[in-house]
Design an enzyme around this catalytic site. Sequence first.
Site, PDB file in Angstrom:
ATOM      1  CB  SER A  12       7.275   1.186  -3.425  1.00  0.00           C
ATOM      2  OG  SER A  12       6.057   1.718  -2.969  1.00  0.00           O
ATOM      3  CG  HIS A 108      -3.408   9.917   2.935  1.00  0.00           C
ATOM      4  ND1 HIS A 108      -2.720   9.720   4.112  1.00  0.00           N
ATOM      5  CD2 HIS A 108      -4.666   9.428   3.154  1.00  0.00           C
ATOM      6  CE1 HIS A 108      -3.518   9.150   5.000  1.00  0.00           C
ATOM      7  NE2 HIS A 108      -4.703   8.970   4.444  1.00  0.00           N
TER       8      HIS A 108
END
Length: 198
Positions: A12, A108
């Site tokens: 995504s 992250h």
Amino acid sequence: MNLAVFLSGRGSNFQAILDAIAAGRLEAEVTLVISNIPNAPGLDLAREHGIATAVFERATYPSGEAFGGAMMEALRAHRVDFIALAGYMRKVPPAVIRAFAKRIVNIHPALLPRHGGKGMFGHFVHEAVIAAGEKVSGATVHFVDEIYDHGDIIAQRTVLVLPDDTPESLAARVLEIEHQLYPEVLQKLTAKFSSETN
Ligand code: GRF
């Protein structure tokens, strides 16, 4: 500005990068997508867009050097200037990290240096954030070095952790800001890189 995207899953963030390029918000071209997982959905996305793909599985190479060498060859063949890790679940070979120093970044789904490192991926990250009683989480873009989630932090964006959050609901809220933050940071970095090399 040629970008390689490394991924292991759905992609995504890769989609967000493609959307930003299509909208003119990111002046780059993805010339190669690399995965360690032959059937990663993100590879299908690349093929749908006519982008070259390559799968590198460490186990199929006799040594770490051979593995890194093969990856370097693919990066050179596709004239890659910059690498964006987007849900890539393996360590990048040292030869690639050396060759792309300060030109390889990762995103992250937490506010590093907290809640990162080996084993901190996917739902584990959000579980740890909730278990620690954090009031705020977010996303971090950082340079990649040889230690998981360790290189210099480039940018962070925050979201609130709500009292009734589950790892899933928190993951979804963080993912939304990842999709904004990553293309923005890549645009800044690639613009800087282009001005330095021209
Ligand atoms: C993202 O949460 C990213 O922060 C982490 O891995 C996940 C990848 O998701 N490194 P997707 O494959 O981009 O949807």
